[in-house]
Design a protein around this motif. Structure first.
Motif, short mmCIF file in Angstrom:
data_model
loop_
_atom_site.label_atom_id
_atom_site.label_comp_id
_atom_site.label_asym_id
_atom_site.label_seq_id
_atom_site.Cartn_x
_atom_site.Cartn_y
_atom_site.Cartn_z
N PHE A 103 50.73 -9.77 -20.29
CA PHE A 103 49.36 -10.26 -20.37
C PHE A 103 49.24 -11.34 -21.43
N SER A 104 49.92 -11.16 -22.55
CA SER A 104 49.89 -12.15 -23.60
C SER A 104 50.47 -13.48 -23.13
N THR A 105 51.62 -13.43 -22.47
CA THR A 105 52.32 -14.65 -22.06
C THR A 105 51.58 -15.39 -20.96
N HIS A 106 51.13 -14.67 -19.93
CA HIS A 106 50.64 -15.33 -18.72
C HIS A 106 49.12 -15.49 -18.64
N GLN A 107 48.37 -14.70 -19.41
CA GLN A 107 46.92 -14.77 -19.28
C GLN A 107 46.20 -15.06 -20.59
N LEU A 108 46.57 -14.37 -21.68
CA LEU A 108 45.81 -14.52 -22.92
C LEU A 108 46.13 -15.83 -23.65
N THR A 109 47.41 -16.12 -23.82
CA THR A 109 47.80 -17.32 -24.57
C THR A 109 47.17 -18.60 -24.01
N PRO A 110 47.11 -18.79 -22.69
CA PRO A 110 46.51 -20.03 -22.18
C PRO A 110 45.04 -20.24 -22.53
N VAL A 111 44.28 -19.15 -22.78
CA VAL A 111 42.85 -19.31 -23.07
C VAL A 111 42.53 -19.27 -24.56
N THR A 241 53.46 -7.13 -11.56
CA THR A 241 52.01 -7.26 -11.56
C THR A 241 51.60 -8.67 -11.17
N ARG A 242 50.44 -8.78 -10.54
CA ARG A 242 49.95 -10.09 -10.11
C ARG A 242 49.67 -10.98 -11.32
N LEU A 243 49.23 -10.40 -12.42
CA LEU A 243 48.95 -11.24 -13.60
C LEU A 243 50.23 -11.87 -14.12
N THR A 244 51.39 -11.29 -13.79
CA THR A 244 52.68 -11.85 -14.20
C THR A 244 53.15 -12.94 -13.26
N VAL A 245 52.97 -12.74 -11.95
CA VAL A 245 53.57 -13.65 -10.97
C VAL A 245 52.59 -14.68 -10.40
N ALA A 246 51.30 -14.59 -10.73
CA ALA A 246 50.31 -15.46 -10.09
C ALA A 246 50.65 -16.94 -10.22
N GLN A 247 51.01 -17.38 -11.41
CA GLN A 247 51.30 -18.79 -11.61
C GLN A 247 52.52 -19.23 -10.80
N ALA A 248 53.55 -18.37 -10.77
CA ALA A 248 54.76 -18.71 -10.01
C ALA A 248 54.47 -18.78 -8.52
N VAL A 249 53.58 -17.91 -8.02
CA VAL A 249 53.22 -17.93 -6.61
C VAL A 249 52.43 -19.19 -6.28
N GLU A 292 34.24 -13.25 -19.88
CA GLU A 292 33.86 -14.55 -19.32
C GLU A 292 35.03 -15.24 -18.62
N LYS A 293 36.20 -15.25 -19.28
CA LYS A 293 37.35 -15.99 -18.76
C LYS A 293 38.05 -15.25 -17.62
N PHE A 294 37.96 -13.92 -17.60
CA PHE A 294 38.72 -13.14 -16.62
C PHE A 294 37.84 -12.53 -15.53
N THR A 295 36.64 -13.06 -15.36
CA THR A 295 35.76 -12.64 -14.28
C THR A 295 35.37 -13.86 -13.43
N PRO A 296 35.86 -13.96 -12.20
CA PRO A 296 36.81 -13.04 -11.56
C PRO A 296 38.20 -13.22 -12.14
N PRO A 297 39.09 -12.25 -11.93
CA PRO A 297 40.45 -12.34 -12.51
C PRO A 297 41.19 -13.59 -12.00
N PRO A 298 41.67 -14.43 -12.89
CA PRO A 298 42.41 -15.64 -12.46
C PRO A 298 43.76 -15.33 -11.84
N TRP A 299 44.21 -14.08 -11.93
CA TRP A 299 45.51 -13.73 -11.35
C TRP A 299 45.41 -13.27 -9.90
N GLU A 300 44.19 -13.25 -9.34
CA GLU A 300 44.07 -12.91 -7.93
C GLU A 300 44.65 -14.04 -7.10
N ILE A 301 45.44 -13.69 -6.10
CA ILE A 301 46.15 -14.69 -5.30
C ILE A 301 45.56 -14.71 -3.88
#
Length: 301
Positions: A103-111, A241-249, A292-301
Protein backbone atom coordinates in the motif's frame (compact mmCIF):
# COMPACT_ATOMS: atom_id res chain seq x y z
CA UNK A 1 12.74 23.67 38.98
CA UNK A 2 13.57 20.55 37.01
CA UNK A 3 12.43 20.73 33.38
CA UNK A 4 11.21 17.18 32.93
CA UNK A 5 9.68 17.88 29.52
CA UNK A 6 12.99 19.14 28.05
CA UNK A 7 14.84 16.08 29.30
CA UNK A 8 12.15 13.80 27.91
CA UNK A 9 12.09 15.61 24.56
CA UNK A 10 15.88 15.44 24.26
CA UNK A 11 15.89 11.73 25.00
CA UNK A 12 13.14 10.97 22.46
CA UNK A 13 14.81 13.08 19.79
CA UNK A 14 18.17 11.34 20.35
CA UNK A 15 16.54 7.92 19.95
CA UNK A 16 14.50 8.93 16.91
CA UNK A 17 17.48 10.68 15.27
CA UNK A 18 19.83 7.81 16.16
CA UNK A 19 22.44 10.11 17.59
CA UNK A 20 23.23 13.22 19.61
CA UNK A 21 24.50 15.30 16.68
CA UNK A 22 21.35 14.88 14.59
CA UNK A 23 19.18 15.49 17.65
CA UNK A 24 21.06 18.64 18.56
CA UNK A 25 20.48 20.16 15.10
CA UNK A 26 16.71 19.65 15.27
CA UNK A 27 16.53 20.90 18.87
CA UNK A 28 18.73 23.93 18.28
CA UNK A 29 21.19 22.89 20.98
CA UNK A 30 24.78 21.75 21.04
CA UNK A 31 25.49 18.01 21.21
CA UNK A 32 26.98 18.45 24.67
CA UNK A 33 23.85 20.22 25.90
CA UNK A 34 21.65 17.38 24.60
CA UNK A 35 23.97 14.83 26.21
CA UNK A 36 23.70 16.65 29.54
CA UNK A 37 19.89 16.60 29.38
CA UNK A 38 19.84 12.85 28.75
CA UNK A 39 22.45 12.19 31.46
CA UNK A 40 20.47 14.30 33.92
CA UNK A 41 17.34 12.31 33.08
CA UNK A 42 19.12 9.00 33.66
CA UNK A 43 20.58 10.26 36.94
CA UNK A 44 17.20 11.43 38.17
CA UNK A 45 15.54 8.12 37.26
CA UNK A 46 18.42 6.07 38.60
CA UNK A 47 18.56 3.83 35.51
CA UNK A 48 20.47 3.76 32.25
CA UNK A 49 18.22 4.37 29.26
CA UNK A 50 20.85 4.28 26.52
CA UNK A 51 23.89 2.11 25.92
CA UNK A 52 26.42 4.37 24.19
CA UNK A 53 29.29 3.20 22.02
CA UNK A 54 31.51 5.14 19.65
CA UNK A 55 29.46 3.91 16.70
CA UNK A 56 25.87 3.45 17.85
CA UNK A 57 23.23 3.95 20.50
CA UNK A 58 21.09 1.15 21.86
CA UNK A 59 18.05 1.36 24.10
CA UNK A 60 18.12 -0.61 27.31
CA UNK A 61 15.00 -2.50 28.39
CA UNK A 62 14.11 0.44 30.65
CA UNK A 63 14.86 2.82 27.78
CA UNK A 64 12.40 1.05 25.47
CA UNK A 65 9.60 1.36 28.03
CA UNK A 66 10.41 5.00 28.76
CA UNK A 67 10.74 5.91 25.06
CA UNK A 68 7.28 4.57 24.18
CA UNK A 69 5.64 6.35 27.11
CA UNK A 70 7.56 9.58 26.54
CA UNK A 71 6.37 9.72 22.92
CA UNK A 72 2.75 9.58 24.04
CA UNK A 73 3.26 12.19 26.77
CA UNK A 74 5.00 14.63 24.43
CA UNK A 75 2.24 14.21 21.84
CA UNK A 76 -0.36 15.04 24.49
CA UNK A 77 1.64 18.09 25.57
CA UNK A 78 1.84 19.30 21.98
CA UNK A 79 -1.91 18.81 21.47
CA UNK A 80 -2.71 20.66 24.69
CA UNK A 81 -0.42 23.58 23.85
CA UNK A 82 -1.94 23.90 20.37
CA UNK A 83 -5.44 24.00 21.81
CA UNK A 84 -4.61 26.58 24.46
CA UNK A 85 -2.65 28.78 22.05
CA UNK A 86 -5.48 28.82 19.53
CA UNK A 87 -3.65 26.67 16.99
CA UNK A 88 -5.71 23.57 17.76
CA UNK A 89 -7.59 23.72 14.45
CA UNK A 90 -4.44 23.91 12.31
CA UNK A 91 -2.90 20.58 11.22
CA UNK A 92 0.72 20.71 12.33
CA UNK A 93 3.43 18.73 14.07
CA UNK A 94 4.75 15.21 13.60
CA UNK A 95 2.44 12.60 12.07
CA UNK A 96 3.58 8.97 12.28
CA UNK A 97 1.94 6.52 9.89
CA UNK A 98 2.40 2.81 9.29
CA UNK A 99 1.04 0.66 6.47
CA UNK A 100 1.88 -2.38 4.39
CA UNK A 101 4.77 -2.32 1.93
CA UNK A 102 2.42 -2.75 -1.02
CA UNK A 103 0.00 0.00 0.00
CA UNK A 104 2.85 2.35 0.80
CA UNK A 105 4.65 1.73 -2.51
CA UNK A 106 1.72 1.68 -4.93
CA UNK A 107 -0.96 3.89 -3.38
CA UNK A 108 0.18 6.08 -0.47
CA UNK A 109 3.53 7.39 -1.70
CA UNK A 110 2.11 8.82 -4.96
CA UNK A 111 -0.39 11.04 -3.09
CA UNK A 112 1.88 12.20 -0.25
CA UNK A 113 3.28 15.23 -2.15
CA UNK A 114 -0.24 16.65 -2.39
CA UNK A 115 -0.90 16.08 1.32
CA UNK A 116 2.37 17.73 2.38
CA UNK A 117 1.75 20.68 0.04
CA UNK A 118 -1.76 21.12 1.44
CA UNK A 119 -0.54 21.00 5.07
CA UNK A 120 2.93 22.60 5.14
CA UNK A 121 3.15 22.57 8.96
CA UNK A 122 2.85 18.78 9.16
CA UNK A 123 5.96 16.58 9.35
CA UNK A 124 5.54 12.95 8.34
CA UNK A 125 7.24 9.73 9.42
CA UNK A 126 6.24 6.67 7.38
CA UNK A 127 6.84 3.09 8.53
CA UNK A 128 6.12 0.64 5.67
CA UNK A 129 6.08 -2.92 7.02
CA UNK A 130 4.08 -6.12 6.67
CA UNK A 131 4.36 -6.93 10.38
CA UNK A 132 1.57 -5.96 12.77
CA UNK A 133 2.71 -2.78 14.49
CA UNK A 134 1.75 -2.08 18.10
CA UNK A 135 0.53 1.48 17.57
CA UNK A 136 0.70 2.51 21.21
CA UNK A 137 4.06 0.89 21.89
CA UNK A 138 5.65 2.37 18.76
CA UNK A 139 3.94 5.75 18.97
CA UNK A 140 1.99 5.57 15.69
CA UNK A 141 -0.79 8.06 14.97
CA UNK A 142 -2.43 6.20 12.06
CA UNK A 143 -2.20 2.65 10.71
CA UNK A 144 -3.64 1.59 7.39
CA UNK A 145 -4.87 -1.96 7.90
CA UNK A 146 -6.04 -4.38 5.22
CA UNK A 147 -8.44 -7.12 6.34
CA UNK A 148 -10.20 -7.92 9.57
CA UNK A 149 -9.55 -5.59 12.48
CA UNK A 150 -8.48 -7.50 15.57
CA UNK A 151 -8.44 -4.63 18.08
CA UNK A 152 -11.80 -2.94 18.66
CA UNK A 153 -10.33 -0.41 21.11
CA UNK A 154 -9.23 1.82 18.22
CA UNK A 155 -11.17 4.15 15.98
CA UNK A 156 -11.41 2.95 12.38
CA UNK A 157 -12.64 4.60 9.21
CA UNK A 158 -13.03 2.63 6.02
CA UNK A 159 -11.12 4.08 3.08
CA UNK A 160 -11.77 1.37 0.52
CA UNK A 161 -11.85 -2.30 -0.41
CA UNK A 162 -9.55 -4.61 -2.32
CA UNK A 163 -9.54 -8.06 -3.93
CA UNK A 164 -6.87 -10.25 -5.41
CA UNK A 165 -6.33 -10.52 -9.15
CA UNK A 166 -4.65 -13.25 -11.20
CA UNK A 167 -2.47 -11.93 -14.00
CA UNK A 168 0.58 -12.57 -16.15
CA UNK A 169 2.86 -10.68 -18.52
CA UNK A 170 2.16 -10.67 -22.27
CA UNK A 171 5.56 -12.32 -22.80
CA UNK A 172 4.57 -15.26 -20.60
CA UNK A 173 1.22 -15.63 -22.36
CA UNK A 174 2.92 -15.51 -25.76
CA UNK A 175 5.05 -18.51 -24.79
CA UNK A 176 2.52 -20.56 -22.83
CA UNK A 177 -0.92 -19.32 -23.80
CA UNK A 178 -3.60 -18.00 -21.45
CA UNK A 179 -5.59 -20.32 -19.19
CA UNK A 180 -9.22 -20.32 -20.30
CA UNK A 181 -10.52 -22.00 -17.16
CA UNK A 182 -9.15 -22.44 -13.62
CA UNK A 183 -8.39 -26.10 -14.31
CA UNK A 184 -5.88 -25.02 -16.98
CA UNK A 185 -3.58 -23.66 -14.26
CA UNK A 186 -2.32 -27.21 -13.71
CA UNK A 187 -0.11 -26.85 -16.79
CA UNK A 188 1.13 -23.36 -15.95
CA UNK A 189 4.01 -22.00 -13.89
CA UNK A 190 2.57 -19.96 -10.99
CA UNK A 191 4.61 -17.73 -8.71
CA UNK A 192 4.17 -19.11 -5.21
CA UNK A 193 4.34 -17.85 -1.64
CA UNK A 194 7.29 -19.53 0.09
CA UNK A 195 5.98 -19.64 3.66
CA UNK A 196 2.26 -18.84 3.49
CA UNK A 197 0.94 -22.01 1.93
CA UNK A 198 -2.67 -20.81 2.05
CA UNK A 199 -1.80 -18.24 -0.62
CA UNK A 200 -0.96 -21.08 -3.00
CA UNK A 201 -4.51 -22.44 -2.81
CA UNK A 202 -6.48 -20.33 -5.28
CA UNK A 203 -10.27 -20.36 -5.06
CA UNK A 204 -12.67 -20.00 -7.98
CA UNK A 205 -16.43 -19.93 -8.43
CA UNK A 206 -17.58 -22.32 -11.14
CA UNK A 207 -21.27 -22.90 -11.81
CA UNK A 208 -22.12 -21.55 -8.38
CA UNK A 209 -19.68 -23.80 -6.53
CA UNK A 210 -16.27 -23.01 -5.00
CA UNK A 211 -13.30 -24.87 -6.48
CA UNK A 212 -9.90 -24.74 -4.76
CA UNK A 213 -6.80 -25.35 -6.86
CA UNK A 214 -3.35 -25.97 -5.38
CA UNK A 215 -1.18 -24.17 -7.91
CA UNK A 216 2.44 -25.13 -8.57
CA UNK A 217 5.47 -23.36 -9.99
CA UNK A 218 9.24 -23.09 -10.07
CA UNK A 219 9.48 -19.81 -8.14
CA UNK A 220 8.49 -19.24 -4.51
CA UNK A 221 9.03 -15.90 -2.72
CA UNK A 222 7.31 -14.20 0.19
CA UNK A 223 7.50 -10.51 -0.67
CA UNK A 224 4.61 -9.29 -2.84
CA UNK A 225 6.68 -6.63 -4.56
CA UNK A 226 9.19 -9.25 -5.68
CA UNK A 227 6.36 -11.48 -6.92
CA UNK A 228 5.10 -8.52 -8.95
CA UNK A 229 8.50 -7.88 -10.55
CA UNK A 230 8.95 -11.56 -11.40
CA UNK A 231 5.54 -11.65 -13.04
CA UNK A 232 6.27 -8.49 -15.06
CA UNK A 233 9.44 -10.20 -16.31
CA UNK A 234 7.31 -13.02 -17.69
CA UNK A 235 8.34 -15.71 -15.21
CA UNK A 236 4.90 -16.93 -14.27
CA UNK A 237 1.28 -16.29 -13.33
CA UNK A 238 0.76 -14.35 -10.10
CA UNK A 239 -2.15 -13.66 -7.75
CA UNK A 240 -1.80 -10.37 -5.91
CA UNK A 241 -3.97 -7.58 -4.52
CA UNK A 242 -5.39 -5.16 -7.06
CA UNK A 243 -3.81 -2.22 -5.26
CA UNK A 244 -0.45 -3.86 -6.04
CA UNK A 245 -1.00 -4.75 -9.70
CA UNK A 246 -3.35 -1.97 -10.88
CA UNK A 247 -0.64 0.23 -12.37
CA UNK A 248 1.05 -2.70 -14.12
CA UNK A 249 -2.29 -3.80 -15.60
CA UNK A 250 -3.14 -0.30 -16.82
CA UNK A 251 0.27 0.02 -18.46
CA UNK A 252 -0.09 -3.34 -20.19
CA UNK A 253 2.80 -4.91 -18.27
CA UNK A 254 0.35 -7.47 -16.87
CA UNK A 255 -2.86 -8.96 -18.26
CA UNK A 256 -5.77 -10.03 -15.98
CA UNK A 257 -6.74 -13.69 -16.15
CA UNK A 258 -9.76 -15.75 -15.04
CA UNK A 259 -11.44 -12.80 -13.31
CA UNK A 260 -14.88 -14.07 -14.34
CA UNK A 261 -14.24 -17.08 -12.09
CA UNK A 262 -13.07 -15.08 -9.06
CA UNK A 263 -14.39 -16.23 -5.69
CA UNK A 264 -12.58 -13.60 -3.63
CA UNK A 265 -14.71 -11.47 -1.34
CA UNK A 266 -13.75 -7.80 -1.05
CA UNK A 267 -11.40 -7.05 1.85
CA UNK A 268 -11.84 -3.74 3.68
CA UNK A 269 -9.04 -1.21 4.11
CA UNK A 270 -9.28 0.97 7.22
CA UNK A 271 -7.45 3.94 8.64
CA UNK A 272 -7.01 3.04 12.32
CA UNK A 273 -6.06 5.42 15.12
CA UNK A 274 -6.21 5.39 18.94
CA UNK A 275 -9.23 6.75 20.79
CA UNK A 276 -8.38 10.22 22.04
CA UNK A 277 -10.59 12.79 23.63
CA UNK A 278 -8.81 15.53 21.69
CA UNK A 279 -7.72 14.09 18.36
CA UNK A 280 -4.84 16.01 16.81
CA UNK A 281 -5.98 17.99 13.73
CA UNK A 282 -3.13 16.48 11.68
CA UNK A 283 -4.65 13.00 12.22
CA UNK A 284 -8.13 14.13 11.22
CA UNK A 285 -6.73 15.95 8.17
CA UNK A 286 -4.74 12.91 7.07
CA UNK A 287 -7.62 10.45 7.41
CA UNK A 288 -10.00 12.79 5.57
CA UNK A 289 -7.38 13.22 2.84
CA UNK A 290 -7.11 9.44 2.40
CA UNK A 291 -10.87 9.08 2.06
CA UNK A 292 -10.88 11.88 -0.50
CA UNK A 293 -8.08 10.37 -2.60
CA UNK A 294 -9.20 6.73 -2.38
CA UNK A 295 -12.93 7.18 -3.03
CA UNK A 296 -13.53 5.55 -5.39
CA UNK A 297 -10.48 3.27 -5.01
CA UNK A 298 -7.93 4.13 -7.74
CA UNK A 299 -6.84 0.49 -7.82
CA UNK A 300 -10.14 -0.71 -9.31
CA UNK A 301 -9.46 -2.07 -12.78
Amino acid sequence: MIDHASEMAAFVRVVDSRGFSAASSSLGLTPSAVSKLVTRLETRLGVRLLQRTTRALHLTAEGEVFHAAARRILAEIETLENQVSGQGSTPQGLLRVTTSLAFSTHQLTPVLPEFLARYPLVRLELLPTDRIVDMIEEGMDVALRIGRLADTSFMARKIGEDRRLICAAPSYLARHGAPGRPEDLARHNCILSRERGALNRWQFRIDGEILTIDVTGRLAVDEGELQLQLAVQGLGIVRLTRLTVAQAVRSGALVPLLDAFSADDPVAIHAVYPHRRHLAPRVTAFVNFLIEKFTPPPWEI
